[in-house]
Design a protein around this motif. Structure first.
Motif, short mmCIF file in Angstrom:
data_model
loop_
_atom_site.label_atom_id
_atom_site.label_comp_id
_atom_site.label_asym_id
_atom_site.label_seq_id
_atom_site.Cartn_x
_atom_site.Cartn_y
_atom_site.Cartn_z
N TRP B 97 0.84 -1.21 0.00
CA TRP B 97 0.00 0.00 0.00
C TRP B 97 0.87 1.26 0.00
O TRP B 97 0.55 2.24 -0.64
N LYS B 100 2.21 1.67 -3.45
CA LYS B 100 1.13 1.96 -4.40
C LYS B 100 0.78 3.45 -4.40
O LYS B 100 0.51 4.04 -5.45
N VAL B 210 -2.29 -6.03 -4.13
CA VAL B 210 -3.30 -5.26 -3.37
C VAL B 210 -4.69 -5.82 -3.64
O VAL B 210 -5.49 -6.04 -2.72
N GLU B 225 -5.66 0.14 3.71
CA GLU B 225 -6.44 1.04 2.85
C GLU B 225 -6.78 2.32 3.62
O GLU B 225 -6.66 3.43 3.11
N ILE B 228 -4.09 5.18 3.91
CA ILE B 228 -3.55 5.83 2.69
C ILE B 228 -3.22 7.32 2.90
O ILE B 228 -2.15 7.79 2.49
#
Lengths: 352, 352
Positions: B97, B100, B210, B225, B228
């Motif tokens: 994450w 990403k 993911v 999540e 983030i």
């Protein structure tokens, strides 16, 4: 006649490396894990035979501070410092001339500092009896141990058991000294009644040993005779440093005991060991049910037998599945060696 | 599409105590005696596959400083700190994450930090080939090692060898993952052609992993999540410290690999070992003619065979007559254990 105790503490204990190191040899270590070093135990076991002000320690110059620290009750000027190693004859000569200047009638017992004696009561009885004997005679008495096994690591004293001394019926004339034997000889020795282990414990008047050295080791005697003006003065150490190295490297056994007249043996039995080998240390130490002797706070053994483990206090040692080994660690050294091959250790140290 | 390398460096290496300690586990040690730690070797072997600014290391908070010190070329904010141990799934989720947010098209290779790989050229060829494959597909590629012995310490990957992938004829679909087998099973496995050791090396695009975590590990996916907004900000560590512990303790194999679609295996052979045992360390180390592997500057062996000796640099170690043992010392600990019983070491450490 006053009793003086001389402790010889100059050994380097190379067979016990790395437990014993040249910086701190075995006499300065609590090898038995009892809270006292071998040197301290040596003084302790004399009880009131000799007050601290009549105790002398001969050691190497580099160990003088350790001796002073471990035996604070001994006067500082009784810690005699050898500038180099010259075996036991120069050591005993030095301290004898030194004592003689101060107390010409001194009656002396000489003791190594790295042995162990289990039966202190019997030891004190024997020492007192021997001191009483030498107080009245010009004799040198060796304490001979009844042998319990065909030990090849000790010298043997052969006594003439046919007739005990009139003044002390436990004491006999010496027939001969025998050097460390091979196993065949040792087995023959212990079958006889007249062979005893040489413990290195000697009793004599200061005048007796000084006279014997004058006769049998004149090159040593002359050196210490010439230094008489300096004993007990600020110049003593400087003069010793100059002249002690001139002495031949020779043992008191070889230079005097084996040659002098009036040498006696006092056969005795007080649980003596010279702790000269890891084997004898193992024998003298407390062992667990699997015959392991452990010195160290944090030693954990699993399926381990017949081992000697010696570790510094802080160190955690975990051993699994070892049988019959010596494991010793200290400072920056670790040794692992089968008990049956401990004679190799000296080579490892010297070869380094 | 840019390549990112993720190194997992949070292990505690308890099987290698006392060489490996909780303060400095094996990935941070030069266990092979080659001058580089296993962590450094891990990064080294990727060569120019991935520049340092795209390397990430996930480790325990307490090892972050060691990582920064050993891998100074890796950006400080790429050293991700787990506040507690939660196995590989939360570890890979966190870093995925995190990557990403910065680079949604990243193509990632995940590598453990405490393994060894002997053939770097072949390794790089395989990694490049796998990265090219995942760059073009929504697949997860595991690197499977051709087994050379019935190893019970590894998991196995069963591939469907009937038909290679059209895009890369070295890559096959995975039929099944098999947990560490017993010896009978392991012997059956290695007689087949379709069973491979699971090396723990994975290749995937960040979007692929993911998505897989969202489907197969939603309780983990939801946590990362929700964080983030914080990735790459000064609040990141605080938020991770708060929420990372909520993750279940679960491996990426169990949570994703064994359940997801599009899992592939790349059977390969580049001299891999997980160094998970002293036995494998012995195998990977340089040995003398008596099959001793020694790590340490001052180790002297006499009549000693089949041993692994690991000592700190300063320490002099002398060993006589030992056969088939592990001897490891560090700081205030010493271990001596037969190689055949190394599975006991973990108990010794945990039981302390």
């Amino acid at each position: 006649m006053s009793n003086h105790l001389v402790i010889m503490a100059g050994g380097i204990g190379s067979r016990f490396w790395p437990m014993s190191t040249p910086e701190r040899p075995k006499q300065f270590i609590d090898v038995l894990g009892c809270g006292r070093t071998l040197l301290q135990l040596t003084l302790d076991r004399f009880g009131d035979i000799c007050p601290p002000e009549r105790v002398w320690v001969v050691t190497s110059a580099k160990y003088a501070d350790i001796v002073a620290q471990q035996l604070p009750q001994v006067p500082a000027d009784h810690i005699l410092q050898e500038p180099c190693r010259r075996n036991t004859a120069p050591c005993i000569a030095y301290v004898s001339w030194r004592i003689k200047k101060q107390e010409p009638k001194a009656n002396i017992i000489v003791a190594p500092s790295d042995h162990v004696i289990m039966n202190t009561t019997e030891f004190q009885r024997v020492v007192r009896s021997a001191l009483a004997f030498t107080a009245e005679t010009d004799s040198i008495v060796t304490l001979g141990m009844h042998p319990t096994r065909p030990e090849t690591g000790y010298g043997y004293i052969q006594g003439d058991l046919s007739e005990p001394c009139a003044r002390n019926r436990e004491i006999f004339r010496v027939d001969a000294f025998h050097e460390k034997p091979d196993l065949t000889k040792a087995e023959r020795y212990i079958k006889r009644k007249d062979f005893f282990w040489n413990s290195g414990l000697f009793v004599f008047r200061v005048s007796t040993i000084v006279n014997a050295l004058r006769i049998y080791a004149p090159e040593i005697a002359n050196i210490f005779e010439s230094l008489i003006p300096y004993y007990g003065t600020p110049e003593e150490q400087e003069q010793i440093n100059l002249h002690f190295p001139e002495c031949p490297n020779i043992s008191i056994d070889y230079s005097v005991m084996e040659r002098a007249e009036e040498i006696y043996v006092f056969p005795s039995d007080f649980g003596w060991s010279d702790l000269g080998t890891w084997g004898s240390l193992h024998e003298q130490s407390q062992r667990d049910q699997y015959d392991n002797a452990c010195i160290g706070e944090h030693i954990e053994l699993h399926e381990t037998r017949n081992c000697i483990i010696h570790a510094t206090e802080e160190r955690r040692v975990v051993i699994q599945g070892l049988d019959g080994f010596i494991v010793a660690e200290k400072d920056d050294a670790l040794l692992i060696c089968p008990r049956s091959q401990e004679q190799l250790i000296r080579q490892f140290v010297e070869g380094k």
